[in-house]
Design a protein around this motif. Structure first.
Motif, short mmCIF file in Angstrom:
data_model
loop_
_atom_site.label_atom_id
_atom_site.label_comp_id
_atom_site.label_asym_id
_atom_site.label_seq_id
_atom_site.Cartn_x
_atom_site.Cartn_y
_atom_site.Cartn_z
N ALA A 170 0.84 -1.20 0.00
CA ALA A 170 0.00 0.00 0.00
C ALA A 170 0.87 1.25 0.00
CB ALA A 170 -0.93 0.01 1.20
N THR A 171 0.74 2.03 -1.02
CA THR A 171 1.56 3.24 -1.12
C THR A 171 1.02 4.35 -0.21
OG1 THR A 171 0.26 4.18 -2.93
CG2 THR A 171 2.04 2.68 -3.51
N ALA A 172 -0.16 4.15 0.34
CA ALA A 172 -0.74 5.16 1.24
C ALA A 172 0.10 5.35 2.49
CB ALA A 172 -2.16 4.79 1.61
N ARG A 173 1.07 4.47 2.72
CA ARG A 173 1.94 4.70 3.87
C ARG A 173 2.68 6.03 3.74
NH1 ARG A 173 4.19 1.24 0.23
NH2 ARG A 173 6.47 1.26 -0.03
N PHE A 174 2.83 6.51 2.51
CA PHE A 174 3.49 7.80 2.33
C PHE A 174 2.54 8.96 2.64
CE2 PHE A 174 5.92 4.88 -0.46
CZ PHE A 174 7.11 4.92 0.26
N ALA A 175 1.25 8.72 2.57
CA ALA A 175 0.31 9.73 3.01
C ALA A 175 0.45 9.90 4.53
CB ALA A 175 -1.11 9.33 2.66
N VAL A 176 0.60 8.78 5.21
CA VAL A 176 0.81 8.84 6.65
C VAL A 176 2.09 9.60 6.97
CG1 VAL A 176 1.17 7.49 8.74
CG2 VAL A 176 -0.40 6.65 6.96
N ALA A 177 3.16 9.23 6.28
CA ALA A 177 4.44 9.89 6.54
C ALA A 177 4.35 11.39 6.31
CB ALA A 177 5.53 9.28 5.67
N ASN A 178 3.47 11.78 5.39
CA ASN A 178 3.32 13.20 5.11
C ASN A 178 2.10 13.80 5.80
OD1 ASN A 178 5.51 14.12 3.16
ND2 ASN A 178 4.88 12.16 2.27
N ASP A 179 1.58 13.07 6.78
CA ASP A 179 0.53 13.62 7.62
C ASP A 179 -0.67 14.10 6.80
OD1 ASP A 179 -0.55 14.37 10.07
OD2 ASP A 179 0.15 16.44 9.84
N MET A 180 -1.12 13.23 5.95
CA MET A 180 -2.14 13.59 4.98
C MET A 180 -3.34 12.66 5.16
SD MET A 180 -0.98 13.90 1.04
CE MET A 180 0.40 15.01 1.25
N LEU A 181 -4.52 13.21 5.01
CA LEU A 181 -5.73 12.40 5.04
C LEU A 181 -5.71 11.42 3.86
CD1 LEU A 181 -8.35 12.50 6.80
CD2 LEU A 181 -9.39 13.78 4.90
N TYR A 182 -6.07 10.17 4.12
CA TYR A 182 -6.01 9.21 3.02
C TYR A 182 -7.08 8.14 3.15
CZ TYR A 182 -4.10 5.55 6.02
OH TYR A 182 -3.94 4.60 6.99
N GLU A 183 -7.31 7.44 2.05
CA GLU A 183 -8.16 6.26 2.04
C GLU A 183 -7.56 5.23 1.09
OE1 GLU A 183 -10.84 5.64 3.82
OE2 GLU A 183 -11.42 7.63 4.53
N ILE A 184 -7.79 3.98 1.43
CA ILE A 184 -7.41 2.90 0.52
C ILE A 184 -8.69 2.17 0.13
CG2 ILE A 184 -6.04 0.79 0.21
CD1 ILE A 184 -4.26 1.72 2.51
N VAL A 185 -8.96 2.04 -1.14
CA VAL A 185 -10.24 1.41 -1.52
C VAL A 185 -10.06 0.42 -2.67
CG1 VAL A 185 -11.79 3.26 -0.82
CG2 VAL A 185 -10.74 3.32 -3.08
N ASP A 186 -11.10 -0.39 -2.80
CA ASP A 186 -11.22 -1.29 -3.94
C ASP A 186 -11.44 -0.42 -5.18
OD1 ASP A 186 -11.96 -3.09 -5.86
OD2 ASP A 186 -13.79 -3.78 -4.83
N GLY A 187 -10.44 -0.35 -6.03
CA GLY A 187 -10.54 0.51 -7.20
C GLY A 187 -11.48 -0.03 -8.26
N ASN A 188 -11.98 -1.23 -8.05
CA ASN A 188 -12.90 -1.82 -9.02
C ASN A 188 -14.35 -1.74 -8.55
OD1 ASN A 188 -10.49 -2.38 -10.21
ND2 ASN A 188 -10.88 -4.56 -10.57
#
Ligand SMILES: Cc1ncc(C[n+]2csc(CCOP(=O)(O)OP(=O)(O)O)c2C)c(N)n1
Ligand SMILES: Cc1ncc(C[n+]2csc(CCOP(=O)(O)OP(=O)(O)O)c2C)c(N)n1
Ligand SMILES: [Mg+2]
Ligand SMILES: [Mg+2]
Lengths: 349, 327, 327, 349
Positions: free
Chosen positions: A211-229
């Protein structure tokens, strides 16, 4: 989710069932379906055009990934600033780009979205909010941040949107851009279409976590991970994130897990090319089809009958073919375009 | 043995990996069967993924890592499947690799080889077409190598990797099909290499490098028919550049044309014209020298424009015929 | 009004920020009182930190962001306190800014200004000294501007920012003390600007840009004493390059020297020699043209080596005297 | 720690007390003290040399940050591969570099560590494990990864070490390097000397959080955050990380929180230059002095008396002065060095 391993989201044996369409009105569902089918038929036409030799340049097809752009674009305005990359047909079409002009572009014609100067990998449709796409991986990421910063300075409440891949995340400039957007308070949505591959390389060979969203965490950013389909989830999740970005002038991050059915480029499946790509896997992912999962849900609720679907597809196929033929017959840019379009200040054709 | 330019590169890799345990290859596409044409096929299977390293999409760090491995005594080769991608790796190349020997008083040696592939045409457009060899030739500390023949493709790659200096080895996918035979390898010293006469002639000196040298040879054959005898010089080593051979040739032919696949302003063709002007007496040339290169525009995609974008043999023949008042 | 080169730049910024609400500045050091000499003092206080944006140490993203802001209709200026740092920003400059107009069929316009400061000397060494203007002149799509006078420092910056094209504006810290008066601003059209004669003379044409043009003027004064009348031409706009004025001048003086603060191979001086060779009949020059530039080495730190590394007026006078058989 | 805000670690009013030296034998403590004082006197001499005009080039002083390199270097071998940046006097000296040669380098003399070709910002002492430093911020980061990768391929069990600043972390190549090291299993220690500033800019103006170790988390890397002004902690923490890297051939990350007493460059305090830098803050940080905190602890335990300290300092001061004078008198590189050192294959003087 917080271990960033993606688990079922990256396992094609999950999420094959119809998507949940509870509380979504039929018009909306029909819009989603139309949007996705329009893209799918367009890309399939491109695949054929490439295979048959009508198209000279490379085409990067996103068949299987249509729900992402369709879900997101429903929350965007024509004055927002959307940027894509090498695999951007869905991004521009979902904002309302003219199919004929897209085809003309891919064929290098003067009526094309980029007046024939770009082909499939360089699309431009600013009137519809699409600021452009180019094939240098991650090249548009800081550009989107800048265009969104401009929106902030121009007080327009528009947002920037940048579509990037899981591979692009390995480019340093993406990390600089995340930090810059965060520190400057830039209203931009980072959309990672994580299809688990960058060209032939599976993500497990390129990154320690899926999950690349770990970089959102590192940058203190609101994020979501979802089923893109899942077009409904895509729409709802991006709606919240985009409205947060608009209201607070802050960057947000959306990771959509998906898969591309074709190979990295052109019309083949390229099973042999991918390290860790297999026929079984492709087949399983084809069952997590964003279109079929919506169709099944719609049929189940009775929004559409099988016949409705069939005639819809027929209509779209026909429209697609008409646009294609028209594009094939249109003319090339004049020779003067080569030197005449280099400088905006000395433009001539 | 029968080879083409692509397999010649492959055989250089095989030679290096077999004979030098400190040779290591890093870059994008090395575990794919098709990424860099036929020039690296199955190296990963033959020499192992520890030494043939496919990488994340991180040109900057990968190039920097190769530089660091070189400083630590390895013979790394970093492969960029397309020169355009290297714009992300400029710091590692220009600020680091090119300067470490000098900055450390000659104590550190940075024998990295950067293989930059020119990969253009096919309606790929402005960001997937560039030939930036002139840029690298501009930078002291870098050796810049551009093979145009099958044997050079192999031998200059081996020499580049064995050089203790950072070398930019630039090959061109348009050359991969070029066929020739190859003698058994005998290692050569890169510092002793320079421009070479590919074909002798008395009427005009045509200078070129890489794919442009092939075009020059083609054009020369056609010019023969028109009674113009061309001497074709392949630059081979663009930096440090030794113009002696060209100056001698021009002294004989008294005419000069330079063909190049890069842009004009501050390009390698201009450098040749300048070197000749500096080093010959005024009037040494009978006619104005000419440069045949790309128009001052990014590469277009549309086939309608692309087909006239790159220099061609026809084009060269036309321009050179004009010098001699023929057509 | 009395100004120097540094305050002239400052006044260009003030003019732009006062008159164009879409002008915005981004770069490292903009909230520091000393980062870029006296050329941007207190802009942050006067125009606010929203428009004068100091940044993290992220050259690549900052340059890319400026490019994106330009695509969105702003007039951004991105400031790089030292040209060497820009090696991290090459993609944004060369792959993006230079190509978006062309790639979009002239529909997108990318009016970004990239201010690249040449900041060398003071024993800073190889990574803190480079003048890479030739690189940018090589790239179609970029306009490259190098002011050598106080009024150009201001007026060409304003013209750069108002241009709808990407412009590389290159100033040199060695010029900041240069004094002159400034007329009130009147906006000029960058496409109409080109090389200028700074001083007329009949014996030799000396071409230079930026700081080298000052050296050329100094040398010209000394050469006068030796009875050599120099015509000094300031290039000003390196790309697209218009060599007409130089060709005309050389037609008159029949001698040519080019001075430049960059490296030789594929540098701007070579380009001038080449343009003259291409565009004048053989024998137009009476003597071989010369190039006076950096030696083929990175910048050293040690004062013992640094003091001879850069071209100097003395150096120029010596070399030119030799042409005329004097010394 | 997990919120990455640094809290007391970045607040100079904390951690001013003597450090804990429990269980550390006296010889070790004396070695630490010697090491730190040697660096401090050297840098103070450089400050004076710059102020008095003896030094032409820029000098970036790390006074106040000595505990970091001293603590770490005690765990390193001469065959390890250490890289620094613009502020690297402590890095090279702690590995055992000759003081005379360091001074000669700063003065541009032929006997210098880099034979006079580099000055303060380009140091090289490979015999002692110091592979080099250069002033391009983050420029050496991927180089260290490559040198450590080489160690792995060469089967030496050596590690790479890269010292970088909190500012350097904003460069994209650092993020690429973290991922690359992790994916390739490279034994390298990333040391972030987080002194809260990059030139004039406080970290709060450049990043959303103070602790850069959040990027170790994002890259799934073992990490520690420590008081960089505590030499014992520095030593112990780095010992564990380095031994982990050596044994497992994996990258590790160490964030040392600290502060520089001088301005960004040269000998002044530059209070006015820093955004968010104040006299009070500098004064408070001077109380978190890594040297004084060790000295107090040693005095308290009776390892040394006040007199011992004084005579130690006198001796070091004298040695420093001798090296300095010797360096001043040594000769410059020959003119031939300019062209003679460009290519390793054509070396001449
Ligand atoms: C700077 C750069 N490096 C490498 C490439 C070659 N390349 C083209 S697409 C691609 C993979 C991108 O993967 P991802 O970002 O995940 O997007 P996807 O193709 O999966 O949509 C690569 C490596 C490129 N175009 N640009
Ligand atoms: C690529 C690059 N960008 C900018 C600079 C200018 N610069 C020199 S040091 C520095 C700050 C570095 O801060 P940090 O990494 O925290 O190290 P510190 O100075 O605090 O030790 C900057 C921006 C540079 N030398 N190189
Ligand atoms: Mg992908
Ligand atoms: Mg710092």
């Amino acid at each position: 989710m917080d271990d960033f391993l993606l688990q079922e989201l990256s396992d094609p044996d999950h999420f094959q069932e119809p998507i949940s369409i509870e509380n979504i009105d039929s018009d909306t569902l029909i819009r989603y379906l139309n949007g996705m089918l329009r893209i799918r038929y367009a890309e399939r036409r491109l695949a054929r055009g490439k295979k048959e030799g009508d198209i000279g340049g490379p085409v990067h097809l996103g068949v299987g990934q249509e729900a992402i752009a369709v879900g997101i674009s429903g929350n965007l305005r024509k004055t927002d600033r959307i940027f894509g990359a090498h695999r951007s047909h869905s991004h521009v079409l979902s904002m309302g780009a003219d199919l004929y002009r897209l085809f003309a572009e891919v064929l290098g014609k003067d009526d094309g979205l980029s007046r024939g100067m770009g082909g499939s990998m360089h699309l431009w449709d600013q009137a519809n909010g699409f600021y452009g796409s180019v094939p240098i991986v991650s090249g548009t990421v800081p550009l989107a941040v800048g265009a969104a910063l401009a929106a902030k300075l121009q007080n327009t409440e528009d947002v920037g949107v940048i579509y990037l891949g899981d591979g692009a995340v390995e480019e340093g400039v993406v990390h600089e851009s995340l930090n810059l957007a965060r520190v400057m308070g830039v209203p931009v949505l980072f959309v990672v279409e994580n299809n688990l591959f960058a060209s032939h390389m599976h993500i497990s060979l390129r990154q320690p976590k899926y999950a690349t969203a770990r970089f959102a965490v590192a940058n203190d950013m609101l994020y979501e991970i979802v089923d893109g389909n899942d077009v409904v989830k895509m729409h709802q999740t991006s709606k919240n994130l985009i409205s947060y970005a608009r209201t607070n002038s802050m960057p947000v991050f959306l990771e959509a897990v998906t898969y591309r059915w074709y190979g990295h480029v052109d019309w083949r499946e390229d099973i042999d090319v991918g390290v860790n790509r297999s026929e079984e896997e492709v087949a399983a992912w084809r069952k997590r089809d964003p279109v079929a999962r919506l169709v099944c849900a719609m049929l189940a609720r009775g929004v559409y009958s099988e016949d409705d679907i069939e005639s819809l597809e027929l209509r779209i196929e026909k429209e697609t073919e008409i646009a294609w033929q028209q594009a094939k017959e249109s003319h090339y840019p004049p020779h003067s375009a080569l030197l005449g379009r280099v400088y905006a200040s000395k433009m001539y054709d | 043995m029968k080879h083409n330019y692509g397999t010649a590169i492959l055989s250089a890799f095989e030679y290096l990996l077999e004979n030098y345990s400190d040779a290591v290859v890093i870059g994008q596409g090395l575990w794919s069967p098709w990424y860099v044409g036929n020039s690296m096929t199955n190296l990963d299977k033959k020499f192992g993924v520890e030494r043939i390293i496919d990488t994340p999409v991180s040109e900057s760090a990968c190039t920097g890592a190769a530089v660091g491995a070189a400083l630590a005594g390895m013979k790394p080769i970093v492969v960029h499947p397309r020169m355009d991608f290297m714009l992300y790796a400029m710091d590692a190349i220009v600020n680091q690799a090119a300067k470490w020997s000098h900055m450390t008083g000659g104590q550190a040696s940075c024998g990295v080889t950067i293989r930059a592939i020119i990969n253009r045409g096919g309606e790929q457009g402005a960001q997937h077409s560039q030939s930036l060899h002139a840029w690298f030739a501009h930078v002291p500390g870098l050796r810049v190598v551009m093979p145009s023949t099958v044997s050079d493709a192999r031998d200059l790659l081996i020499a580049s990797v064995l050089s203790p200096d950072p070398v930019m080895y630039i090959d061109d996918r348009w050359l991969y099909d070029l066929e020739d035979t190859l003698e058994p390898v005998s290692e050569i010293d890169l510092t002793k290499e320079g421009p070479k006469i590919l074909r002798s002639g008395s009427d005009i000196t045509i200078v070129a490098s890489g794919y442009a040298a092939r075009l020059a040879l083609e054009a020369a054959a056609e010019l023969d028919v028109l009674g113009i005898a061309s001497e074709v010089i392949d630059l081979r080593i663009l930096n440090p550049l030794n113009p002696e051979l060209i100056i001698d040739s021009v002294g004989k032919t008294r005419h000069l044309a330079v063909i190049d696949g890069g842009w004009k302003t501050c390009g390698i063709a201009g450098e040749i014209l300048a070197s000749v002007a500096e080093n010959t007496i005024p009037g040494a040339l009978k006619k104005q020298p000419i440069r045949i290169m790309l128009p001052d525009a990014p590469a277009p995609t549309s086939i309608a424009l692309e087909k006239n974008y790159y220099p061609s043999a026809t084009n060269i023949v036309e321009r050179i015929s004009l010098i001699f008042g023929r057509s």
